[in-house]
Design a protein around this motif. Structure first.
Motif, PDB file in Angstrom:
ATOM      1  N   ALA A  31      -1.139 -10.093  -3.551  1.00 37.73           N
ATOM      2  CA  ALA A  31      -0.309  -8.889  -3.396  1.00 37.73           C
ATOM      3  C   ALA A  31      -0.837  -7.770  -4.289  1.00 37.73           C
ATOM      4  CB  ALA A  31       1.141  -9.199  -3.767  1.00 37.73           C
ATOM      5  N   LEU A  32      -0.871  -6.552  -3.760  1.00 39.56           N
ATOM      6  CA  LEU A  32      -1.357  -5.396  -4.518  1.00 39.56           C
ATOM      7  C   LEU A  32      -0.267  -4.336  -4.716  1.00 39.56           C
ATOM      8  CD1 LEU A  32      -4.738  -4.912  -2.593  1.00 39.56           C
ATOM      9  CD2 LEU A  32      -4.339  -6.295  -4.646  1.00 39.56           C
ATOM     10  N   MET A  33       0.544  -4.181  -3.689  1.00 44.01           N
ATOM     11  CA  MET A  33       1.591  -3.162  -3.725  1.00 44.01           C
ATOM     12  C   MET A  33       2.816  -3.674  -2.987  1.00 44.01           C
ATOM     13  SD  MET A  33      -0.720   0.156  -2.687  1.00 44.01           S
ATOM     14  CE  MET A  33      -1.735  -0.895  -1.625  1.00 44.01           C
ATOM     15  N   HIS A  76       6.274  -1.862  -1.053  1.00 47.29           N
ATOM     16  CA  HIS A  76       7.034  -0.665  -0.689  1.00 47.29           C
ATOM     17  C   HIS A  76       8.440  -1.088  -0.271  1.00 47.29           C
ATOM     18  CE1 HIS A  76       3.095   1.094  -0.733  1.00 47.29           C
ATOM     19  NE2 HIS A  76       2.713   0.567   0.408  1.00 47.29           N
ATOM     20  N   LEU A 124       9.257   3.536  -9.545  1.00 50.93           N
ATOM     21  CA  LEU A 124       7.946   2.887  -9.559  1.00 50.93           C
ATOM     22  C   LEU A 124       7.927   1.834 -10.657  1.00 50.93           C
ATOM     23  CD1 LEU A 124       5.943   6.219  -9.402  1.00 50.93           C
ATOM     24  CD2 LEU A 124       6.083   4.539  -7.559  1.00 50.93           C
ATOM     25  N   GLN A 174       0.368  -8.127 -13.496  1.00 52.12           N
ATOM     26  CA  GLN A 174      -0.872  -8.263 -12.731  1.00 52.12           C
ATOM     27  C   GLN A 174      -1.370  -6.934 -12.170  1.00 52.12           C
ATOM     28  OE1 GLN A 174      -1.082 -11.934 -10.138  1.00 52.12           O
ATOM     29  NE2 GLN A 174       1.136 -11.734 -10.339  1.00 52.12           N
ATOM     30  N   GLY A 175      -0.633  -5.863 -12.418  1.00 52.71           N
ATOM     31  CA  GLY A 175      -1.062  -4.560 -11.918  1.00 52.71           C
ATOM     32  C   GLY A 175      -0.514  -4.218 -10.549  1.00 52.71           C
ATOM     33  N   ILE A 176       0.300  -5.093  -9.994  1.00 52.92           N
ATOM     34  CA  ILE A 176       0.939  -4.771  -8.713  1.00 52.92           C
ATOM     35  C   ILE A 176       1.844  -3.559  -8.901  1.00 52.92           C
ATOM     36  CG2 ILE A 176       2.505  -5.623  -6.908  1.00 52.92           C
ATOM     37  CD1 ILE A 176       1.613  -8.480  -7.703  1.00 52.92           C
ATOM     38  N   ARG A 177       1.804  -2.641  -7.924  1.00 53.79           N
ATOM     39  CA  ARG A 177       2.633  -1.446  -8.011  1.00 53.79           C
ATOM     40  C   ARG A 177       3.739  -1.529  -6.964  1.00 53.79           C
ATOM     41  NH1 ARG A 177       1.956   2.290 -12.157  1.00 53.79           N
ATOM     42  NH2 ARG A 177      -0.161   2.051 -12.971  1.00 53.79           N
ATOM     43  N   ASP A 210       6.951   0.448  -5.290  1.00 51.74           N
ATOM     44  CA  ASP A 210       7.705   1.686  -5.171  1.00 51.74           C
ATOM     45  C   ASP A 210       8.957   1.387  -4.358  1.00 51.74           C
ATOM     46  OD1 ASP A 210       7.032   2.674  -2.152  1.00 51.74           O
ATOM     47  OD2 ASP A 210       5.259   1.788  -3.091  1.00 51.74           O
ATOM     48  N   VAL A 259       2.025  -5.418   0.446  1.00 53.36           N
ATOM     49  CA  VAL A 259       0.670  -5.133   0.891  1.00 53.36           C
ATOM     50  C   VAL A 259      -0.284  -6.013   0.100  1.00 53.36           C
ATOM     51  CG1 VAL A 259      -1.106  -3.362   1.161  1.00 53.36           C
ATOM     52  CG2 VAL A 259       1.334  -2.746   1.343  1.00 53.36           C
ATOM     53  N   ARG A 284      -4.923   3.416   6.039  1.00 51.57           N
ATOM     54  CA  ARG A 284      -5.702   2.191   5.796  1.00 51.57           C
ATOM     55  C   ARG A 284      -6.891   2.086   6.737  1.00 51.57           C
ATOM     56  NH1 ARG A 284      -0.191  -0.938   6.095  1.00 51.57           N
ATOM     57  NH2 ARG A 284       0.739  -0.368   4.082  1.00 51.57           N
ATOM     58  N   ILE A 302      -1.689   7.007  -8.858  1.00 52.60           N
ATOM     59  CA  ILE A 302      -1.515   5.717  -9.515  1.00 52.60           C
ATOM     60  C   ILE A 302      -2.582   4.773  -8.986  1.00 52.60           C
ATOM     61  CG2 ILE A 302       0.030   3.710  -9.491  1.00 52.60           C
ATOM     62  CD1 ILE A 302       2.357   5.770  -9.686  1.00 52.60           C
ATOM     63  N   LEU A 303      -3.133   3.971  -9.878  1.00 47.65           N
ATOM     64  CA  LEU A 303      -4.167   3.033  -9.451  1.00 47.65           C
ATOM     65  C   LEU A 303      -3.605   1.618  -9.448  1.00 47.65           C
ATOM     66  CD1 LEU A 303      -7.226   4.511 -11.404  1.00 47.65           C
ATOM     67  CD2 LEU A 303      -6.337   5.106  -9.144  1.00 47.65           C
ATOM     68  N   PRO A 304      -3.242   1.117  -8.283  1.00 50.75           N
ATOM     69  CA  PRO A 304      -2.665  -0.232  -8.229  1.00 50.75           C
ATOM     70  C   PRO A 304      -3.732  -1.300  -8.490  1.00 50.75           C
ATOM     71  CG  PRO A 304      -2.124   1.034  -6.244  1.00 50.75           C
ATOM     72  CD  PRO A 304      -3.227   1.761  -6.981  1.00 50.75           C
ATOM     73  N   ARG A 305      -3.271  -2.495  -8.627  1.00 52.21           N
ATOM     74  CA  ARG A 305      -4.145  -3.670  -8.718  1.00 52.21           C
ATOM     75  C   ARG A 305      -5.246  -3.551  -7.671  1.00 52.21           C
ATOM     76  NH1 ARG A 305      -1.923  -9.795  -7.385  1.00 52.21           N
ATOM     77  NH2 ARG A 305      -3.497 -10.899  -8.596  1.00 52.21           N
ATOM     78  N   PRO A 347      -6.834  -0.118  -3.748  1.00 50.25           N
ATOM     79  CA  PRO A 347      -6.284   1.117  -3.169  1.00 50.25           C
ATOM     80  C   PRO A 347      -5.941   2.181  -4.215  1.00 50.25           C
ATOM     81  CG  PRO A 347      -4.555  -0.525  -3.366  1.00 50.25           C
ATOM     82  CD  PRO A 347      -5.827  -1.192  -3.822  1.00 50.25           C
ATOM     83  N   PHE A 403      -2.669   5.120  -4.925  1.00 51.15           N
ATOM     84  CA  PHE A 403      -1.294   5.446  -4.534  1.00 51.15           C
ATOM     85  C   PHE A 403      -1.012   6.856  -5.044  1.00 51.15           C
ATOM     86  CE2 PHE A 403       3.401   5.101  -4.822  1.00 51.15           C
ATOM     87  CZ  PHE A 403       3.653   4.673  -3.527  1.00 51.15           C
ATOM     88  N   GLU A 461      -0.126   5.532   0.256  1.00 47.59           N
ATOM     89  CA  GLU A 461      -1.088   4.494  -0.107  1.00 47.59           C
ATOM     90  C   GLU A 461      -2.373   4.799   0.648  1.00 47.59           C
ATOM     91  OE1 GLU A 461       0.304   0.706   1.429  1.00 47.59           O
ATOM     92  OE2 GLU A 461      -1.799   0.205   1.798  1.00 47.59           O
ATOM     93  N   PHE A 512      -5.827   2.935   1.327  1.00 48.13           N
ATOM     94  CA  PHE A 512      -6.360   1.585   1.125  1.00 48.13           C
ATOM     95  C   PHE A 512      -7.475   1.405   2.151  1.00 48.13           C
ATOM     96  CE2 PHE A 512      -4.884  -3.187   1.137  1.00 48.13           C
ATOM     97  CZ  PHE A 512      -6.066  -3.537   0.507  1.00 48.13           C
TER      98      PHE A 512
END
Ligand SMILES: NC(=O)c1ccc[n+]([C@@H]2O[C@H](COP(=O)([O-])OP(=O)(O)OC[C@H]3O[C@@H](n4cnc5c(N)ncnc54)[C@H](O)[C@@H]3O)[C@@H](O)[C@H]2O)c1
Ligand SMILES: NC(=O)c1ccc[n+]([C@@H]2O[C@H](COP(=O)([O-])OP(=O)(O)OC[C@H]3O[C@@H](n4cnc5c(N)ncnc54)[C@H](O)[C@@H]3O)[C@@H](O)[C@H]2O)c1
Ligand SMILES: NC(=O)c1ccc[n+]([C@@H]2O[C@H](COP(=O)([O-])OP(=O)(O)OC[C@H]3O[C@@H](n4cnc5c(N)ncnc54)[C@H](O)[C@@H]3O)[C@@H](O)[C@H]2O)c1
Ligand SMILES: NC(=O)c1ccc[n+]([C@@H]2O[C@H](COP(=O)([O-])OP(=O)(O)OC[C@H]3O[C@@H](n4cnc5c(N)ncnc54)[C@H](O)[C@@H]3O)[C@@H](O)[C@H]2O)c1
Lengths: 338, 338, 338, 338
Positions: free
Chosen positions: B148-150, B152, B214, B219-222, B224, B242, D156, D195-198, D210, D212, D226, D228
Motif C-alpha cells: 500500500a502506498l496511499m 483515499h 492528511l 512506512q510512509g503511506i499517505r 487523505d 492504492v 495514473r 507530498i511525496l508518498p511511500r 507517486p 500527491f 495523485e 502515479f
C-alpha cells in the motif's frame, strides 16, 4: 425458552445447520441427532462439541420427549417419511428442500398437514431469506417499479460433477428460482416452456447445457430463465424484474472493486456454498423465533408442493418441446398468503 | 458455557447490544444492568424481556458475583472509571468507543492493564468487523495490489444535529477511520495535517465543514480523508487503497440496481445506524467467543489510546495550520500485533 | 477527390445527414437535393448554407451528371423506386432503413443489384457503427467468451406517440436488433416466436406493450428480446451475449457517475436520437470513404432483405402464437460475408 | 470556405493531426508542412497522400501566402519562436502544449498577442474537448451538485520510459489536470503543496513515484491529485468533484462489461494515446470552425501561461516541502472568461 431440536441426517448440510444453531444463532439447541451412518452422527456430535443424544432412527428423534422440533436434512427420498411422522407427532419440522421427491408425495404431506389442522412444516428454500432478494421484493412491494410485467433470470454454475445428470438443471437448480419467484411476485405459474439453446462444448457430452425456461404466471407475468451449469466463469445468480415504470435487479454480492491488470473488476463467487451463507443463518434464526412463538412464516408444504408440480411441468416441456400447462388444485385457505 | 454479562448504560447503544445478545447472538446472556437513569434500566429489562437484575451503580454490576464480563455503554466521560474498575476486578470488559475522553486517561487504562498482566479490554471500534473492510484487508494482505502506498477516504453524513460542534468531525467521526486504517494497513501514524476546504453553505454557520485530513504512517503511506458531515446526499463511507500494482475499494453496501426515472441507480443509505448493523453483531459475537476462550483479539486499550492521541494531533493540526507529529511511546510487547 | 452527393428527402434525418456531411465529415459534399415538399428542400439548402441545386424529383437528382452517389432519406414507401433507379444509373446509393416496405420489394432490389453485377446499395442500419456494438463484436470475435450460445436483449423507449401502432414494435423498433445481431453473431435466423407478456397499463390501450421475441439462429444460438416502448424510465438498449466461458454486455453510454439525493446513479438517455448520434457520423464517413474507393462494406441489400423477411416472420409469430420458420433463399455468393 | 493550414513539426502528433484533418474532419486542408528533419516531412506528405508543399523552415510555412493558419507540433523549446512569428504574421495558430517551456516565454506570447489586439493563439490542452470532462462540467454548471468544494483526482500511467525523469510528473503529466480543472471550476489557483508518498518499488529507482499534489483555488476549493506513473495496471484518469449536495465523477471510458474468469469487469486502457483520441478530433474540428469564423474559444495563451506558472509552483513546492503561493498578474480583460 430454548427450543430443543432433533436433527435427522448429519451429512453436509445437517452438520452446517448444527454448527450455526450452536455457535451463531440464538434460542435453540440440538438435543438429538441421527443418521443411517451412525458413526458419522457420533462424530458430528463430538466435533461440534454438543450435548446431544444419538438415536438409532429418525423416528426415535421425532418421538424423543425432549425434542420440541425437527430438522430433516437427510437424503430427499427419506423426507416424506420424516415429515409425515413429525406431523403425526404434532411437532414443527424444518425440512431441507425438496419437501419430497414426487408431486404426489408432496400432496400427501399437504393433506396430512391440513388434516392435522395447524401448519407445522417449513421447507428449506433459503433464497427467500437472502438479503438481496428481500431488498428486491421490498422495491416491488413498495410499487417502486409499478406492476411487474417480466422477469429475466440467470442461474449459472461454473461446473457440475458427474452426479449431476438428466433434468437436474430443472429439478435441482431451477427449483430455487421456481420457489423464490412465486414468493417475489406473489403469484402462481400456469404454464412452462423449455428451449434448448446451442450446447456448450465444455459440458459433459451427455448433459444438455444450457436450458432456457419460460414461465407464465396467473397475472400474465412472463419469466425467462437461463440455467447454465457449465458457464465456467462463476456461480452467478441474476434476476431482473421489469415493471411498468422501471426495472430492479437482484444485488450483486458485496465485493471489493479493484483496478488491476488492465481491469476494473469485482470478484464473482465460484463456490455456490458461499453465495447464500447468511441466508441459511436468517432462515433458521427466523424459523427458531417463529417456532417458539407457535407460528409458521416460511416456505410452506404448499410451496414445496407447488415447486414440485412446476419442476415436473418443466421436465415435460423440455422433453415434448411443447408449452405445458401447470395445474394445481385451488390454494386451500389453510395456506392463504399472509 | 454461557457468558454472563453486565451492562453499564442502557441508552441507545446499550439497549441495541442487549437486544442483539439476547435475540441474535449465541453464547451469552445479560444478567445485570445499570443506568444513572434507573427507571430506564428497568424499562429496558422489561421491554427486552430479559432476566437481569438492575443494580444501582456500574461498580455494583462489575462486582456482582454472577457477572463474568462487562459491557460499558454509558457516556464517554464515565468509561475510564468503569474500565479501570473492571480491570481491578479482573473481568473482561467491552467498552464502547471512546476508551476514554483524554489521551492521559487512555494511558492510565493501558498502564493498569499491563500492571494486571493480561489483556481484558476491548474497544468498540466496530468497523474492523465490517464485512467490507475485512474483504478489503484480505485483498491487501494477500498482496493483490502490492504494498500500500496511499489511501483515499471519505466520511460523509447527510447532516448532523445541533449537538455536533467544534472538532467532533475529527474526534467523533474521523476517529473511526483513525482506528480502522491502522488495522487495515498494519501501520501507525507519525504526523497529521488538516486542511479546511471551502465551506458548504448548507452547514450550521458555526460549523467548519468539510475537513480534509492528511495522515502519514511509519512506512510512509499517505492517507487523505475528506470528512463532510453536511453532504446532504447520504451516509457514505469510502476508502480506496492504492498499492504498487492496483487499487482496491471498500465495497458499497448491497443494494438493488434500478432503472427508473432516467437513472441507473443504487440507493445510498442516509441513516448511519444501518451502515454497520451487522458489524455490531460480528463484533459482539466474536468478543463473546474469544472471551469464553479467555482470549482477546479485538481493538485493544492500546488501539483506543492510539486513536485518542491521533485525534488530538488532528485537532492541533487544524487549529495551528501546521503538520503535527504524532508521538506515542514504543508499542509495549504486551500489545504486540498478532 | 470529393464525393458529390444527391439527397432525396430533406425531412428530419435527411437534413441531419446533410448537416453532418457538410460540417463534421470529410470527403463529400452535397450538390443536389429534392423533396416532394420543394419549399422545404429550398429551406434546408439555405439553412445549412450549402451550394446545392434543388431538383424536382428524385430521378432528376439520381441522373444529375455531377452527382456521384445518392442518399435516400425519403419516406419508406418511396425507397424501392429510388434505389432501383440508382442501380439503373450505376450509382452508389445509401438508403435509410427500411430498404423497402415489403420483402418482395427488397427481393427486387437484390435481384437488380445482382443483375447489375456490383454492389451499390447500403442500408442505414447504423447500429453496426456504434462504438459499443463494435467493442462487443470484438470481444466475441476474439473468442473472449468462447462460442456464443444465447443473447439477451432489451429495447426500451420511454414512450411512443400516437403514430406508433400495430406491429411497429417488431417492424420499426426490433428491426434494428434483427440487423445488428445477425452482424454481431455472423449468423442467420431460422425461426421466430413472439410472447405477449402482461400489458403495462401505461401504454395506449390499443397498443400491445411489451413484446417478448425469441429468435433461433442457424447455429442454434437463442436470442430473447424484450421490446418495451412505454417503459417510462428511458431509452435503453441492452444486449448481453452469453458464450461458453463468459458473458459480454453492450456498454452503457458514457455518463457522469453521481452521488446525490441518496442515490449513486448515472443518467439514462430519454431521447433515442442522442443514443446513436456518433454512429450516424461513422456510418456516413465510412460509406463516403469506401464509396470513394469503389468499395461497399456496410449493411447490404441482402441484409435489408433479411431484416424484412425476419420482421415479417415475427409479425406472423405474434398473430398466430406459433413458432414461425424464417425461410430465405441461399445467400448468393455475390453477398458473401467478408 | 476551406481553411488552408501549415504544419510545423511532422513527428508523432504532427502526423496524427495531419491525418485527422485530411480524413476525418471537415473544413480544412494541409497545404504546407515543415520539419527540421525534412526527409520525414516529405515522407509524411507522401504517406498521408496530401497535396502540401514542404518548406525549409517554420517561418517559411508561417509566411506562405496560401497558409491561413498554423499548427505548431514541433518540440516544446521551438514553440515560442513559431507562436510569436504567427502572431507577427497575424495568423491564427494552434500550438501543441506546452505553449512555451518557461513562464517568462509564455508571458512574452501573452504580451505579444495583447499588443496585436486580437486573440490568435490556442494551446493544445485537449482534455477540455473530452466528452467526459464536458459532461462533468455540465453537471457542475447546472448546479446539480451545488457549489464545488473539493476535487479528488488521479492521473495514473502503467509505466513510463527512461526519458521520463525529474519533475515531469508535474510539468508533463499533471499539467493536463492543471489546465482542465481551472476550466472545469471556472477558477484560478493560489497555492500548491506537494507530498511525496511511500515510493513504489516498481518505478525506476531515480524516479519519485507517486506524487500527491494539493492545489487551493481563489474560491477556496481544494484539489488533491495523485500522480502515479508506474501504477502498472493501466492508464487511468479519475476526477471526482465534491459539491454541496453531491459528487460527480468523470465518466469511465466506454467498455464492454464482462463476466469471465470469476470476475465482473470492464477493461482499463493501457495506452494513453487511446484515452483522448476523440478529444483531439473535437479540439481540431472546433478550432477549424471557430478560426473560419474569426473567433477563438479554446485554451488561450493566458491559459498556457497560467499552466506554466502553476507547474513551476508545484515543482518549487516539491523541492521545498512548503506550501507555495501561485502568483499571476491580474487576468487582462483581453482574456476575460466567456
Ligand atoms: N437448501 C439448499 O441450498 C440445500 C443445499 C444442500 C443440500 N440441500 C438438501 O439437503 C439434503 C441433504 O443434502 P446433503 O448435501 O447434506 O447430503 P449428504 O449426503 O451430505 O447428507 C445426507 C445425510 O443424510 C443421511 N441419511 C440419508 N438417509 C437417511 C435416513 N433415512 N435417516 C437418517 N439419515 C439419513 C446420510 O447418511 C447423510 O449423512 C438434500 O435433500 C439436499 O437437497 C439443500
Ligand atoms: N461504535 C459506535 O458506532 C457507537 C455508536 C453509538 C454510540 N457509541 C458510544 O456509546 C456510548 C453511549 O452512546 P449512546 O448513543 O448509547 O448514548 P445514550 O445517551 O443514548 O446512552 C448512554 C446511557 O448511559 C447512561 N449513563 C451515563 N453515565 C452513566 C453512568 N455513570 N453510569 C450508568 N449509566 C450512565 C445514560 O443515562 C444513558 O442512558 C458513547 O460512548 C458513544 O460514543 C458508539
Ligand atoms: N436509421 C435510423 O435510425 C432512422 C432514424 C429516423 C428515420 N429513419 C428513416 O429515414 C426515413 C425518413 O425518415 P424521417 O424521420 O426523416 O421522415 P420525415 O418525414 O421527417 O422526412 C421524410 C422526407 O421525405 C420527403 N419525401 C417523401 N417522399 C418523397 C419522395 N417520393 N420524393 C422526395 N421526397 C420525399 C418528405 O416530404 C419528407 O420531407 C424513413 O425511412 C425512416 O425510417 C431512419
Ligand atoms: N496534447 C497532447 O496530449 C500531446 C501529446 C503528444 C505530444 N504533445 C506535444 O506535441 C509536441 C510534439 O510532440 P511529439 O510527440 O509529436 O514529438 P516528436 O518528437 O514525435 O515530433 C516533433 C517533431 O518536431 C520536429 N521539430 C523539432 N523542432 C523543430 C523545428 N524547430 N522546426 C521544425 N520541426 C521541428 C522534430 O524533428 C519532430 O519530427 C510536443 O510539444 C508535445 O508536448 C502533446
Amino acid at each position: 425458552m430454548t427450543l430443543q431440536l432433533g436433527v435427522i441426517g448429519t451429512g453436509a448440510i445437517g452438520r452446517d445447520h448444527i454448527h450455526r444453531i450452536t455457535n451463531k444463532l440464538s434460542g435453540a439447541k440440538i438435543v438429538a441427532v441421527t443418521d443411517v451412518n451412525s458413526e458419522q452422527a457420533h462424530a458430528v456430535v463430538k466435533a461440534e462439541n454438543i450435548n446431544a443424544k444419538v438415536y438409532k432412527t429418525g423416528h426415535d428423534v421425532i418421538n424423543a420427549s425432549d425434542v420440541d422440533a425437527i430438522l430433516v436434512t437427510s437424503w430427499g427420498p427419506s423426507h416424506e417419511e420424516f415429515v409425515l411422522a413429525s406431523i403425526a407427532a404434532g411437532k414443527p419440522v424444518f425440512c431441507e428442500k425438496p419437501l419430497a421427491t414426487t408431486a404426489a408425495a408432496c400432496k400427501r404431506i399437504v393433506d396430512a398437514e391440513i388434516a392435522h389442522g395447524k401448519q407445522l412444516v417449513q421447507v428449506g428454500f433459503m433464497r427467500r431469506y437472502d438479503q438481496g432478494y428481500r431488498a428486491l421484493k421490498k422495491v416491488i412491494d413498495n410499487g417502486q417499479i409499478g406492476e411487474a410485467l417480466m422477469v429475466h433470470c440467470a442461474h449459472r454454475n461454473p461446473s457440475v460433477d458427474s452426479t449431476y445428470t438428466g433434468d437436474m438443471a430443472l429439478t435441482d437448480s431451477f427449483v430455487h428460482e421456481i420457489d423464490v419467484l412465486r414468493w417475489l411476485l406473489n403469484d402462481d405459474y400456469i404454464s412452462a416452456q423449455v428451449i434448448l439453446p446451442r450446447r456448450t462444448r465444455l459440458a459433459d457430452k451427455n448433459l444438455q447445457d444450457p436450458h432456457f425456461v419460460l414461465l407464465e404466471t396467473k397475472q400474465g407475468i412472463r419469466i425467462d430463465a437461463e440455467i447454465f451449469v457449465t458457464c465456467k466463469y462463476g456461480y452467478d445468480i441474476q434476476c431482473q424484474v421489469v415493471g411498468e415504470t422501471g426495472t430492479a435487479n437482484l444485488p450483486e454480492p458485496l465485493s471489493v472493486l479493484m483496478r488491476s491488470e488492465a481491469k476494473l473488476s469485482t470478484e464473482i463467487l465460484t463456490d455456490w456454498k458461499k453465495r447464500f451463507l447468511s441466508s441459511y443463518d436468517s432462515e433458521l434464526q427466523e424459523w427458531i423465533d417463529s417456532t417458539i412463538k407457535g407460528e409458521m412464516h416460511g416456505p410452506s408444504a404448499w410451496d414445496g408442493y407447488f415447486a414440485s408440480v412446476t419442476a415436473d411441468a418443466c421436465v415435460a416441456a423440455k422433453h415434448s418441446g411443447n408449452i405445458i400447462p401447470i395445474t394445481m388444485p385451488e390454494r386451500p385457505a389453510f395456506y392463504a398468503r399472509k
